[in-house]
Design an enzyme around this catalytic site. Structure first.
Site, mmCIF file in Angstrom:
data_model
loop_
_atom_site.group_PDB
_atom_site.id
_atom_site.type_symbol
_atom_site.label_atom_id
_atom_site.label_comp_id
_atom_site.label_asym_id
_atom_site.label_seq_id
_atom_site.Cartn_x
_atom_site.Cartn_y
_atom_site.Cartn_z
ATOM 1 N N TYR A 199 0.675 -1.273 -0.042
ATOM 2 C CA TYR A 199 0.114 0.095 -0.014
ATOM 3 C C TYR A 199 0.689 1.192 -0.095
ATOM 4 C CZ TYR A 199 -3.564 3.627 1.233
ATOM 5 O OH TYR A 199 -4.249 4.393 1.135
ATOM 6 N N ARG A 255 -11.539 -0.164 -22.191
ATOM 7 C CA ARG A 255 -12.891 0.341 -22.562
ATOM 8 C C ARG A 255 -12.634 1.977 -22.566
ATOM 9 N NH1 ARG A 255 -13.679 2.463 -17.406
ATOM 10 N NH2 ARG A 255 -13.306 0.982 -15.669
HETATM 11 P P1 ADP Z 1 -10.419 -0.567 -9.442
HETATM 12 O O1 ADP Z 1 -10.056 -1.310 -10.658
HETATM 13 O O2 ADP Z 1 -11.172 -1.140 -8.773
HETATM 14 O O3 ADP Z 1 -10.695 0.694 -9.910
HETATM 15 P P2 ADP Z 1 -7.580 -0.027 -9.040
HETATM 16 O O4 ADP Z 1 -6.543 -1.099 -8.985
HETATM 17 O O5 ADP Z 1 -7.501 0.935 -10.164
HETATM 18 O O6 ADP Z 1 -9.019 -0.853 -8.658
HETATM 19 O O7 ADP Z 1 -7.348 1.098 -7.568
HETATM 20 C C1 ADP Z 1 -8.269 2.084 -7.454
HETATM 21 C C2 ADP Z 1 -7.731 3.162 -6.491
HETATM 22 O O8 ADP Z 1 -7.272 2.313 -5.324
HETATM 23 C C3 ADP Z 1 -6.614 3.788 -6.800
HETATM 24 O O9 ADP Z 1 -6.881 4.795 -7.775
HETATM 25 C C4 ADP Z 1 -5.712 4.058 -5.613
HETATM 26 O O10 ADP Z 1 -6.494 5.374 -5.136
HETATM 27 C C5 ADP Z 1 -6.347 3.072 -4.505
HETATM 28 N N1 ADP Z 1 -5.107 2.060 -4.764
HETATM 29 C C6 ADP Z 1 -4.954 0.896 -5.471
HETATM 30 N N2 ADP Z 1 -3.656 0.429 -5.567
HETATM 31 C C7 ADP Z 1 -2.926 0.978 -4.428
HETATM 32 C C8 ADP Z 1 -1.832 0.805 -3.898
HETATM 33 N N3 ADP Z 1 -1.138 -0.400 -4.072
HETATM 34 N N4 ADP Z 1 -1.194 1.714 -3.036
HETATM 35 C C9 ADP Z 1 -2.130 2.836 -2.542
HETATM 36 N N5 ADP Z 1 -3.491 2.846 -3.221
HETATM 37 C C10 ADP Z 1 -3.858 2.062 -3.985
#
Ligand code: ADP
Length: 446
Positions: free
Chosen positions: A204, A294
């Site tokens: 994270y 998409r």
């Molecule tokens: P989804 O496909 O559900 O949108 P994502 O993997 O794109 O999920 O992540 C959505 C949001 O979650 C990111 O924009 C970020 O704010 C947070 N996030 C995801 N992975 C991390 C990470 N490894 N560390 C900190 N924040 C994260």
């Protein structure tokens, strides 16, 4: 472009209307499909033909593949545009469309499969030398494997569903005890939300920005990027405000991130519009998170700064045409910001609020665009997501865009249901937002 005569739009609301607009400009007839709850939705009124495909719940209508295909058959459509959400990233649907002789306006089913499984996509990126957030090597079925991976990576970690999307099903865990508590719940949630239990985990990152690159590929192995969007202003991992360019972007960083995004898409022979999402840390290190295969909700900010109509371009490349512009044609002009206006009550933890719109007055004037399917006396059905409108502003620079956003939000009146307009008015007056100094935790301290 003579390729398509009639397009069926397998979606609703503002994105269905957006696609109808693109088709009209391209001289393509349109077929709207709608649920019984959406009879009065604007996409139904503005399409050339319309077919009711079932009851309100999405599983009875917008997610019902058989009914959508029947509607395409009886209306003699030759292509199907899925918009975003619903069936947009459903590889089986993309396959069935092509087997039924309808062109799916999106990438190939294989492209969707390769990027749709996020743990697999991570591994593919590692093979291609693209930086990813440190994380587990694939998915795990058992808690002990998650614990082992987390202690190797180091806490805090974020548990993610490999089939996840829309910011759902993610959990930040700060120590072993939290991981033990969260694992089986997250697994069950992933199973019921996405039909796939498998979880993986990532380190994270504290306080990164969410920066994503818009890409497009054609059937001639050409992939180009159209710059970035900063989508760091999020609530519960869901985007609320998006802008282009990213306030801290530099020419060199854009080149580096753009090259990685193009490489990611090229590595799977990507055809269509897509978005490669990265996290950008304070030291300007960036890490691949996932690729969305998409058109995105926030595509208009890229349209405003590049002048490219992404939906028309998406339809064009699906029709077998080359990308209509060259790399050297793309430069980002000015600054664009989008606010998602939702029917939600910020005072009650953003609970969705369906109901009747009694007054609707959208803003206008220079540099203002509103993408919406609502109007005065429109009744918001309870079945779908709460997005009512996207307000997009464009200015010569970020300051002008912010001034336009501020006055547009003042002009924007939606009465009858609570909305997020007031909340956006607060954001646009926040000193950190104005200075561009924010990260994905911005709203936690708001
Ligand atoms: P989804 O496909 O559900 O949108 P994502 O993997 O794109 O999920 O992540 C959505 C949001 O979650 C990111 O924009 C970020 O704010 C947070 N996030 C995801 N992975 C991390 C990470 N490894 N560390 C900190 N924040 C994260």
């Amino acid at each position: 472009m003579a390729r398509f005569k009639k397009m069926l739009i397998a979606n609703r609301g503002e994105i269905a209307l957006r696609i109808i607009r693109a088709c009209k400009e391209l001289g393509i007839d349109t077929v709207a499909v709608y649920s019984e709850a959406d009879r009065d939705c604007l996409h139904v009124r503005f399409a050339d033909e319309e077919v009711c495909i079932g009851r309100g719940p999405a599983s009875d209508s917008y997610l019902n593949i058989q009914r959508i295909l029947s509607a395409a058959e009886i209306t003699n459509a030759d292509a199907i545009h899925p918009g975003y959400c619903f069936l947009a990233e459903n590889a089986e649907f993309a396959d069935i469309c092509s087997q039924s002789q309808f062109v799916f306006i999106g990438p190939t089913a294989d492209n969707i499969r390769m990027m749709g499984d996020k743990a697999t996509a991570r591994n593919l990126m590692i093979e291609n030398g693209i930086p990813v957030v440190p994380g587990s090597n694939g998915t795990f079925e058992e808690e002990k494997d998650a614990l082992a991976a987390a202690s190797e990576i180091g806490y805090p970690v974020i548990l993610k569903a490999t089939a996840g999307g829309g910011g759902k099903g993610m959990r930040v865990v700060r120590d072993e005890k939290e991981l033990k508590g969260a694992f089986s719940i997250a697994r069950a949630e992933a199973g019921s939300a996405f039909g796939n239990h498998a979880l993986y985990l990532e380190k994270y990152l504290e306080k990164p920005r969410h920066v994503e690159i818009q890409v497009i590929g054609d059937q001639f192995d050409k992939v180009l990027h159209l710059g970035e969007r900063d989508c760091s202003i999020q609530r519960r991992h869901q985007k609320l405000v998006e802008e282009s360019p990213c306030p801290v972007m530099t020419v060199q960083l854009r080149r580096k991130m753009g090259e990685c995004a193009v490489k990611a898409a090229s590595s799977i022979g990507y055809v269509g519009v897509g978005t490669v999402e990265f996290l950008l840390d304070k030291d300007f290190n960036f890490y691949f998170m996932e690729m969305n295969t998409r058109i995105q909700v926030e595509h208009p900010v890229t349209e405003m700064v590049t002048g490219v109509d992404l939906v028309k371009e998406q339809i064009s490349v699906a029709g077998g045409n080359q990308i209509s512009f060259k790399k050297s044609d793309i430069s980002l002009k000015g600054h664009a910001i989008e606010c998602r206006i939702n029917a939600e009550d910020p005072k009650r933890d953003f609970i969705p609020c369906p109901g009747e719109i009694t007054t609707f007055h959208p803003p206008g004037g220079p540099g203002v665009r509103v993408d919406t399917h609502i109007y005065q006396s429109y009744k918001i059905p309870p079945y779908y997501d709460s997005l009512l409108a996207k307000l997009i502003v464009h200015g010569r620079n970020r300051n002008e865009a912010i001034a336009r956003l501020r006055r547009s939000l003042e002009e924007f009146i939606v009465l009858g249901v609570p909305t997020t307009i007031d909340f956006h008015r607060e954001i646009v007056n926040d000193a950190r937002f104005i200075s561009g100094d924010f990260d994905i935790q911005f709203l936690e301290k708001f």
